[in-house]
Scaffold this motif. Structure first.
Motif, PDB file in Angstrom:
ATOM      1  N   PHE A 169      11.947 -24.071 -13.828  1.00 34.46           N
ATOM      2  CA  PHE A 169      13.185 -24.448 -14.530  1.00 34.46           C
ATOM      3  C   PHE A 169      13.247 -23.652 -15.828  1.00 34.46           C
ATOM      4  O   PHE A 169      12.272 -23.620 -16.594  1.00 34.46           O
ATOM      5  N   ALA A 170      14.381 -23.013 -16.079  1.00 35.21           N
ATOM      6  CA  ALA A 170      14.504 -22.162 -17.270  1.00 35.21           C
ATOM      7  C   ALA A 170      14.359 -22.948 -18.568  1.00 35.21           C
ATOM      8  O   ALA A 170      14.115 -22.357 -19.622  1.00 35.21           O
ATOM      9  N   GLY A 171      14.477 -24.263 -18.508  1.00 31.43           N
ATOM     10  CA  GLY A 171      14.273 -25.091 -19.693  1.00 31.43           C
ATOM     11  C   GLY A 171      12.806 -25.207 -20.071  1.00 31.43           C
ATOM     12  O   GLY A 171      12.476 -25.776 -21.109  1.00 31.43           O
ATOM     13  N   ASP A 172      11.931 -24.691 -19.232  1.00 32.55           N
ATOM     14  CA  ASP A 172      10.486 -24.742 -19.509  1.00 32.55           C
ATOM     15  C   ASP A 172       9.929 -23.323 -19.357  1.00 32.55           C
ATOM     16  O   ASP A 172       9.394 -22.947 -18.320  1.00 32.55           O
ATOM     17  N   SER A 173      10.059 -22.548 -20.431  1.00 34.49           N
ATOM     18  CA  SER A 173       9.684 -21.133 -20.391  1.00 34.49           C
ATOM     19  C   SER A 173       8.196 -20.938 -20.089  1.00 34.49           C
ATOM     20  O   SER A 173       7.795 -19.972 -19.437  1.00 34.49           O
ATOM     21  N   LYS A 174       7.378 -21.919 -20.562  1.00 36.52           N
ATOM     22  CA  LYS A 174       5.937 -21.813 -20.344  1.00 36.52           C
ATOM     23  C   LYS A 174       5.626 -21.877 -18.831  1.00 36.52           C
ATOM     24  O   LYS A 174       4.805 -21.113 -18.317  1.00 36.52           O
ATOM     25  N   GLN A 175       6.317 -22.783 -18.162  1.00 36.28           N
ATOM     26  CA  GLN A 175       6.107 -22.921 -16.724  1.00 36.28           C
ATOM     27  C   GLN A 175       6.589 -21.657 -15.984  1.00 36.28           C
ATOM     28  O   GLN A 175       5.930 -21.186 -15.052  1.00 36.28           O
ATOM     29  N   VAL A 176       7.727 -21.116 -16.419  1.00 33.87           N
ATOM     30  CA  VAL A 176       8.235 -19.885 -15.784  1.00 33.87           C
ATOM     31  C   VAL A 176       7.199 -18.773 -15.933  1.00 33.87           C
ATOM     32  O   VAL A 176       6.871 -18.066 -14.981  1.00 33.87           O
ATOM     33  N   THR A 177       6.642 -18.636 -17.144  1.00 35.87           N
ATOM     34  CA  THR A 177       5.622 -17.610 -17.401  1.00 35.87           C
ATOM     35  C   THR A 177       4.444 -17.782 -16.456  1.00 35.87           C
ATOM     36  O   THR A 177       3.986 -16.824 -15.821  1.00 35.87           O
ATOM     37  N   GLU A 178       3.947 -19.013 -16.374  1.00 34.47           N
ATOM     38  CA  GLU A 178       2.755 -19.300 -15.570  1.00 34.47           C
ATOM     39  C   GLU A 178       2.992 -18.963 -14.094  1.00 34.47           C
ATOM     40  O   GLU A 178       2.152 -18.339 -13.433  1.00 34.47           O
ATOM     41  N   LEU A 179       4.159 -19.337 -13.577  1.00 36.44           N
ATOM     42  CA  LEU A 179       4.427 -19.094 -12.150  1.00 36.44           C
ATOM     43  C   LEU A 179       4.650 -17.604 -11.867  1.00 36.44           C
ATOM     44  O   LEU A 179       4.251 -17.099 -10.814  1.00 36.44           O
ATOM     45  N   ILE A 180       5.266 -16.890 -12.815  1.00 36.09           N
ATOM     46  CA  ILE A 180       5.438 -15.439 -12.617  1.00 36.09           C
ATOM     47  C   ILE A 180       4.065 -14.769 -12.598  1.00 36.09           C
ATOM     48  O   ILE A 180       3.791 -13.899 -11.763  1.00 36.09           O
ATOM     49  N   LYS A 181       3.187 -15.198 -13.483  1.00 38.54           N
ATOM     50  CA  LYS A 181       1.832 -14.620 -13.496  1.00 38.54           C
ATOM     51  C   LYS A 181       1.133 -14.865 -12.157  1.00 38.54           C
ATOM     52  O   LYS A 181       0.535 -13.959 -11.573  1.00 38.54           O
ATOM     53  N   GLN A 182       1.221 -16.105 -11.672  1.00 41.89           N
ATOM     54  CA  GLN A 182       0.563 -16.420 -10.392  1.00 41.89           C
ATOM     55  C   GLN A 182       1.179 -15.606  -9.252  1.00 41.89           C
ATOM     56  O   GLN A 182       0.476 -15.117  -8.379  1.00 41.89           O
ATOM     57  N   GLY A 183       2.496 -15.465  -9.277  1.00 41.23           N
ATOM     58  CA  GLY A 183       3.174 -14.687  -8.236  1.00 41.23           C
ATOM     59  C   GLY A 183       2.751 -13.227  -8.270  1.00 41.23           C
ATOM     60  O   GLY A 183       2.534 -12.591  -7.232  1.00 41.23           O
ATOM     61  N   MET A 184       2.600 -12.665  -9.468  1.00 43.53           N
ATOM     62  CA  MET A 184       2.213 -11.258  -9.574  1.00 43.53           C
ATOM     63  C   MET A 184       0.760 -11.040  -9.184  1.00 43.53           C
ATOM     64  O   MET A 184       0.394  -9.978  -8.691  1.00 43.53           O
ATOM     65  N   GLU A 185      -0.069 -12.045  -9.396  1.00 42.69           N
ATOM     66  CA  GLU A 185      -1.477 -11.909  -9.012  1.00 42.69           C
ATOM     67  C   GLU A 185      -1.680 -12.121  -7.517  1.00 42.69           C
ATOM     68  O   GLU A 185      -2.696 -11.726  -6.956  1.00 42.69           O
ATOM     69  N   HIS A 186      -0.702 -12.758  -6.883  1.00 40.17           N
ATOM     70  CA  HIS A 186      -0.794 -12.997  -5.444  1.00 40.17           C
ATOM     71  C   HIS A 186      -0.644 -11.676  -4.690  1.00 40.17           C
ATOM     72  O   HIS A 186       0.199 -10.853  -5.033  1.00 40.17           O
ATOM     73  N   LYS A 187      -1.444 -11.492  -3.655  1.00 40.19           N
ATOM     74  CA  LYS A 187      -1.330 -10.268  -2.842  1.00 40.19           C
ATOM     75  C   LYS A 187      -0.402 -10.542  -1.665  1.00 40.19           C
ATOM     76  O   LYS A 187      -0.792 -11.194  -0.701  1.00 40.19           O
ATOM     77  N   GLY A 188       0.823 -10.102  -1.763  1.00 39.41           N
ATOM     78  CA  GLY A 188       1.822 -10.347  -0.724  1.00 39.41           C
ATOM     79  C   GLY A 188       3.147 -10.695  -1.371  1.00 39.41           C
ATOM     80  O   GLY A 188       3.296 -10.642  -2.600  1.00 39.41           O
ATOM     81  N   PHE A 189       4.116 -11.061  -0.557  1.00 38.10           N
ATOM     82  CA  PHE A 189       5.466 -11.320  -1.083  1.00 38.10           C
ATOM     83  C   PHE A 189       5.499 -12.621  -1.876  1.00 38.10           C
ATOM     84  O   PHE A 189       5.097 -13.671  -1.375  1.00 38.10           O
TER      85      PHE A 189
END
Ligand code: SF4
Length: 284
Positions: A169-189
């Motif tokens: 949720f864009a109202g929680d920038s910290k959560q957005v950051t954390e999930l983008i980091k996890q997504g980028m570290e994931h190997k795959g789509f």
């Protein structure tokens, strides 16, 4: 109002209060916290308000045609699989015009991260209805309410073969950051669908609306369980939006299965072109 300019010397052009401000900060924080050098990141921006971030981000980047941001990202990953490749787009570009590209990138498990600014409208063109809007949503392009049912980004990604599916949720920038980091570290789509209030053209899906209708999944959610992830994703149809990582499994990504691109081989962009002149002459 004083608009903050960052090191790029440019200021964002989003409306005051738009969720894009927070997503923009989250993306930069994710890159910084992952300690990525700007020269190791390639970002493809789709057309839309989200694409305006192109002016304020220091990385290799291109602005694609509308809805066509995923194919160049896939191409870039194949050309240089050492690069971190990220797509930034809206729900219109990614699930509307680019819906076919989205599904096929999921099923290929291409190792790219797609961050969607999901605001239910085409904000840049002043508020026409977009594919994730609820049935009956009234907009200038649907004055009697939209007839179609909404696309569910999460269940679409899970059933199409994505190996990392998350929502924030864009109202929680910290959560957005954390999930983008996890997504980028994931190997795959990886998909990070961000619920983003458009304060100018969407009077329905506001910050207040989301605060009453979101919930963060707890530790009982097994993100490796396909059936559970699908069931959780489809609770959106009851207007409850799950936040966090819904689904994550480890499957080989596309480029890892191409013999010529295995990690020990030379990058595709460094391989000899062969007789390209002959090929060119055939077409020119
Ligand atoms: Fe944000 Fe909507 Fe304004 Fe676009 S039109 S900048 S999405 S508030």
């Amino acid at each position: 109002m004083k608009i903050h300019k960052d090191l790029s010397g440019y200021a964002g052009t989003w409306c005051p209060g738009c969720g894009d401000w927070a997503i923009s900060i989250a993306i930069k924080k994710a890159f910084t916290e992952l300690k990525l050098d700007p020269s190791s990141i390639f970002v493809v921006f789709d057309i839309g308000c989200s694409g305006n971030m192109n002016d304020v981000l220091n990385a290799y980047a291109m602005h694609s045609l509308h809805g066509r941001s995923i194919p160049p990202a896939v191409g870039m990953k194949l050309a240089n699989h050492k690069m971190q490749v990220v797509v930034i787009g809206g729900d219109g570009g990614i699930f509307g015009e680019g819906g076919n590209h989205f599904m096929h990138a999921c099923r290929g498990n291409h190792d790219i991260t797609v961050v969607v600014h999901d605001n239910n409208v085409y904000g840049l063109t002043t508020g026409q209805v977009a594919p994730t809007a609820e049935h009956g949503f009234v907009s200038k392009s649907t004055p009697e309410g939209i007839i179609e049912i909404p696309i569910n980004p999460l269940s679409l990604a899970i059933t199409s073969g994505a190996t990392f599916v998350a929502q924030a949720f864009a109202g929680d920038s910290k959560q957005v950051t954390e999930l983008i980091k996890q997504g980028m570290e994931h190997k795959g789509f990886s998909l990070i669908n961000v619920l983003q209030p458009c304060v100018t053209f969407n009077p329905v899906n506001t910050y207040q609306y989301y605060l009453q209708n979101i919930y963060t999944m707890d530790s009982k959610h097994d993100k490796t369980n396909y059936e559970q992830a699908f069931k959780t994703a489809t609770t959106m149809n009851n207007e409850k939006y799950p936040l966090g990582v819904l689904y994550q499994i480890n499957n080989p990504s596309y480029h890892e299965q191409v013999k010529e691109l295995t990690p020990d081989e030379t990058l595709l962009e460094r391989q000899p072109y062969g007789n390209w002149r002959e090929l060119l002459d055939e077409f020119v």
